[in-house]
Design an enzyme around this catalytic site. Structure first.
Site, PDB file in Angstrom:
ATOM      1  CB  SER A 101     -45.144  15.929  41.464  1.00 30.96           C
ATOM      2  OG  SER A 101     -45.170  16.318  42.813  1.00 30.96           O
ATOM      3  N   GLY A 102     -42.942  14.419  41.200  1.00 30.04           N
ATOM      4  CA  GLY A 102     -41.296  14.182  41.711  1.00 30.04           C
ATOM      5  C   GLY A 102     -40.906  13.113  41.986  1.00 30.04           C
ATOM      6  CG  LEU A 103     -38.234  10.837  45.668  1.00 28.84           C
ATOM      7  CD1 LEU A 103     -37.081   9.900  44.794  1.00 28.84           C
ATOM      8  CD2 LEU A 103     -37.341  11.494  46.951  1.00 28.84           C
ATOM      9  N   GLY A 143     -46.874  12.613  49.371  1.00 24.11           N
ATOM     10  CA  GLY A 143     -46.513  13.396  48.284  1.00 24.11           C
ATOM     11  C   GLY A 143     -46.050  12.520  47.074  1.00 24.11           C
ATOM     12  CB  ALA A 144     -47.110   9.512  45.750  1.00 24.81           C
ATOM     13  CE1 TYR A 148     -36.940  20.702  52.052  1.00 26.89           C
ATOM     14  CE2 TYR A 148     -34.661  21.251  51.836  1.00 26.89           C
ATOM     15  CZ  TYR A 148     -35.521  20.204  51.464  1.00 26.89           C
ATOM     16  OH  TYR A 148     -35.508  19.148  50.794  1.00 26.89           O
TER      17      TYR A 148
END
Length: 398
Positions: free
Chosen positions: A95-97, A92-93, A273
């Site tokens: 966007s975001g963290l 998940g690289a 979640y």
């Protein structure tokens, strides 16, 4: 169940140092050494952490002594020399963290970041926009909603010939307004399927690669969340996380032969979640108990703070997305920028002072890291073992 932004609470104080209240009704919000010549590329200094020597099997002890963040410290490696860049895989690289951490690590020029993402073009554009030098990153396709995709990713990574020094299980989906469950390619409820089961298979398959690494500090990091920890104020905002006896998970979460929820209850997108985050933290604890002593690999989790502007909230109602960032900035004071959170995750990847295994890391309002305490359920050794055994069957490892 739809989330109502009108339920934004008044100012709330943090339960403990480093735990900024990151709360809204029915929501889930966003826990060895390096070589001497690996000099820090961050600005803030790093202070040593005094750690307790007694660490009970089922619980991560709270720690009050802090380490300033962000920063990568330098430390001698006894008898070991590494002349190459470290290699870190971050899911998940794009966007975001995940993107912020990839950028922070790439900028040190001591790391090559493998961006494991579902959308190749999006990841490439994100890396370029972040100013990441091409020699410091590469992109590989990974769709955590498909166990076949996970297996293909592992095969492709091994074919690349790169070593693996650190794995960061960061990617997550959050669907708080969903009234009905959606499912992965393998038939499991989407939030748990992606956030837990996909990462569970990935971590187990790449464990062998971590064992083979000659890097002085090998780490496997799984993102946790304050909302999955019911010993916090945020963790007690309904719907509360809870895995029950895992009957839904044991049935496959397919919504036909079993509930789509881990505890066997009615579907709730926000709770799904939060439940997946308990699974993430339990998985970290079980990895530590099973493999740390024999392999020397560091297994950790973290909660980097409330990243109120993250794309994780993209499926929330518009009013929530509008009000939540200023609420966190000016009311709870719990706001953390993506840039700051990325540097915190980069610390857990590379900092010598954060090399202790079995730890759930958090940061206080002064950006100082400390060993935080997991809730009773998130550190339940019996439940962790049961979760592991059921998950092994669901992903085809047993």
């Amino acid at each position: 169940m739809a989330l109502q932004a009108s339920f934004l609470p008044s100012a709330l104080s943090a339960r403990k140092e480093g735990k900024a209240a990151c709360i809204v009704k029915e929501s889930a919000f966003l826990g060895s050494s390096i070589l001497e010549h690996h000099k820090s590329q961050f600005n803030a200094p790093v202070l040593r952490t005094k750690r307790e020597s007694n660490h009970s099997v089922g619980v991560v002890k709270a720690q009050t002594t802090a380490v300033a963040a962000p920063g990568l410290s330098q430390s001698a490696v006894h008898g070991k020399k590494v002349l190459r860049k470290g290699v870190v895989v971050i899911t998940g690289a794009s966007s975001g963290l995940g993107l912020a951490a990839a950028k922070a690590l790439a900028e040190t020029e001591k790391w090559h970041v493998v961006m494991a993402c579902r959308d190749f073009l999006k990841a490439e554009k994100a890396a370029q926009s972040a100013g990441m030098a091409k020699e410091n990153y590469s992109i590989m396709h990974l769709d955590l909603a498909s166990l076949d995709s996970v297996r293909q990713f592992v095969h492709g990574f091994r074919q690349s010939g790169r070593p693996l020094d650190v794995l960061v299980c960061n990617a997550a989906i959050y669907r708080p307004t969903a009234r009905k469950p959606t499912y992965t390619a393998d038939g499991s409820e989407m939030s748990v399927g992606v956030n837990h089961l996909g990462h569970f298979l990935l971590a187990n398959m790449l464990l062998e690669d971590l064992k083979k690494s000659d890097y002085p500090s090998r780490r496997l990091i799984i993102l946790g969340s304050i909302t999955g920890n019911t010993n916090t104020l945020a963790g007690n905002v309904p719907p509360k996380a809870g895995l029950g006896d895992l009957r839904g998970l044991a049935g496959g979460l397919d919504g036909r032969n079993s509930s789509a929820m881990i505890d066997g209850g009615e579907f709730d997108g926000a709770k799904a979640y939060k439940d997946s985050k308990i699974c993430n933290m339990l998985t970290m604890q079980e990895l530590h108990r099973r493999f740390h002593e024999d392999t020397g690999i560091t297994f950790t989790s973290l909660y980097p703070g409330c990243i109120a502007t993250t794309g994780l909230f993209r499926e929330h109602i518009p009013l929530f997305r509008l009000l939540f960032p200023p609420f966190q900035k000016f009311i709870t004071k719990g706001f953390v920028s993506e840039d700051e959170s990325g540097k915190r995750l980069a610390q857990v990847v590379a900092d010598a002072s954060l090399s202790k295994s079995g730890v759930y890391w958090s940061w206080n309002n002064n950006s100082a890291s400390f060993e935080n305490q997991l809730s009773e359920e998130a550190s339940d050794a019996v439940k962790a073992q049961k979760l592991w055994e059921i998950s092994e069957k669901l992903v085809g490892l047993a």
